[in-house]
Design a protein around this motif. Structure first.
Motif, short mmCIF file in Angstrom:
data_model
loop_
_atom_site.label_atom_id
_atom_site.label_comp_id
_atom_site.label_asym_id
_atom_site.label_seq_id
_atom_site.Cartn_x
_atom_site.Cartn_y
_atom_site.Cartn_z
N ALA B 75 13.26 23.13 -10.03
CA ALA B 75 13.70 24.13 -11.52
C ALA B 75 14.53 25.31 -11.48
N ILE B 76 14.92 25.12 -9.98
CA ILE B 76 16.05 26.07 -9.62
C ILE B 76 17.11 25.63 -8.55
N GLN B 77 18.39 25.68 -8.73
CA GLN B 77 19.25 25.29 -7.62
C GLN B 77 19.98 26.60 -6.08
N ARG B 78 19.83 25.98 -5.34
CA ARG B 78 19.96 27.23 -4.14
C ARG B 78 20.98 26.34 -3.85
N HIS B 79 22.31 27.80 -3.49
CA HIS B 79 23.30 27.47 -3.64
C HIS B 79 24.03 27.82 -2.02
N THR B 80 24.34 27.73 -1.27
CA THR B 80 25.66 29.01 0.03
C THR B 80 26.30 28.64 0.11
N PHE B 81 27.59 29.66 -0.85
CA PHE B 81 28.81 29.59 -0.81
C PHE B 81 29.50 29.81 0.45
N GLU B 82 30.70 29.61 1.18
CA GLU B 82 31.03 29.75 2.44
C GLU B 82 30.85 31.64 2.25
N GLY B 83 30.64 31.54 4.07
CA GLY B 83 30.24 33.44 4.31
C GLY B 83 28.30 33.18 4.14
N GLY B 84 28.22 33.51 2.92
CA GLY B 84 27.25 34.94 2.75
C GLY B 84 25.99 33.89 2.10
N PRO B 85 24.76 34.74 2.10
CA PRO B 85 23.89 33.95 1.90
C PRO B 85 23.54 33.07 0.76
N ALA B 86 22.24 32.49 0.41
CA ALA B 86 22.25 31.55 -1.04
C ALA B 86 22.29 32.56 -1.94
N ARG B 87 22.24 31.55 -3.26
CA ARG B 87 22.76 32.11 -4.10
C ARG B 87 21.29 31.38 -4.94
N PHE B 88 21.04 31.77 -6.57
CA PHE B 88 20.53 31.52 -6.90
C PHE B 88 20.37 30.72 -8.54
N GLU B 89 20.51 29.82 -9.32
CA GLU B 89 20.41 29.32 -10.57
C GLU B 89 19.28 28.76 -11.17
#
Lengths: 143, 143
Positions: B75-89
């Motif tokens: 139901a959601i996507q988890r992204h781990t962009f450079e550096g930072g913590p996981a972000r969701f959408e």
DNA sequence: GTACATGCAAATGATTTGCACAAGA
DNA sequence: TCTTGTGCAAATCATTTGCATGTAC
């Protein structure tokens, strides 16, 4: 003739440190040789274990610290593939992307001029200038 | 009419939980509404802070646990962009890639049919089948 | 009522850092 | 000698988990 790559060899890595006025210590020598000698993408712990075989006094902190300075000097590349810890490889000058084998963790390098170009076009259309990018394919061997 | 996207709305997220026999708790309701309502890509802490405004008793653990089940249900996507913590959408069904604004952290979504196709070709040539991929452009606004 | 969910605190894993000592240049 | 590097242990950050209690269904 050697099987060591033309670029990213121990000499290039040492030069990166020397050029910044940094010192070539016994432990750094070991770490650089491992980085330059292998053609895989080891993480800090793997690097540490391999280094410890040659010099049991090496610490994991030193591995991390060495990776940090080398990265700052542009001598190595740090990759953070899905899930796992950061993995490193000597910078070879030519940019490339990665295909990660989900079963073995093996990393295959590739480069596509066309994809690079398309990325630039897309960024431009969105009003942006690309500073860096990452393209990773995760897959398994076709049977 | 609402400015909420057609897909990834609260109802879709709730359905994902219900469908798996999971419960719609007070705290989950709050979190889902925030996810569905925003059009940015918040990390766990941001989600937690926004949720806490509506229900101060919510804990960060619950945010993480909820992200985990939603991700497992697709139901959601988890992204781990450079550096930072996981972000969701919220997953919107259609795959897209991301351009991250290095100055603001803002995330712009885009999709390129041609790049997708090229990726498949490359994987095939290397003897692989793509399971997933990630393409992220990091850049700054052109002046 | 019962299984699932929650809050809290403690545990984890990767990585970084403070400090006193060691060693390249 | 003087600055940089090292090992060790403790600290940090993001995230997960054990446990006793709470609550949706």
């Amino acid at each position: 003739m050697t099987d060591r790559r033309d670029n990213g060899g121990t000499d290039d890595l040492e030069a990166a440190l020397r050029g910044a006025g940094l010192r070539i210590t016994r432990q750094r020598r070991v770490i650089l040789a491992i980085l330059a000698g292998g053609d895989d993408h080891p993480d800090a712990l793997a690097l540490f274990r391999r280094a410890a075989r040659q010099d049991p006094s090496i610490s994991l902190s030193t591995v991390y610290r060495t990776m940090k300075v080398l990265e700052e000097r542009g001598a190595i590349q740090r990759h953070t593939f899905e899930g796992g810890p950061a993995r490193f490889e000597p910078a070879d000058g030519v940019h490339h992307d990665h295909l990660i084998d989900l079963d073995s963790g093996e990393v295959i390098e590739f480069r596509s001029e066309r994809i690079e170009k398309l990325q630039d076009e897309i960024a431009r259309e969105l009003g942006y200038e690309i500073v860096s990018h990452r393209l990773e394919l995760y897959g398994r061997r076709r049977k």
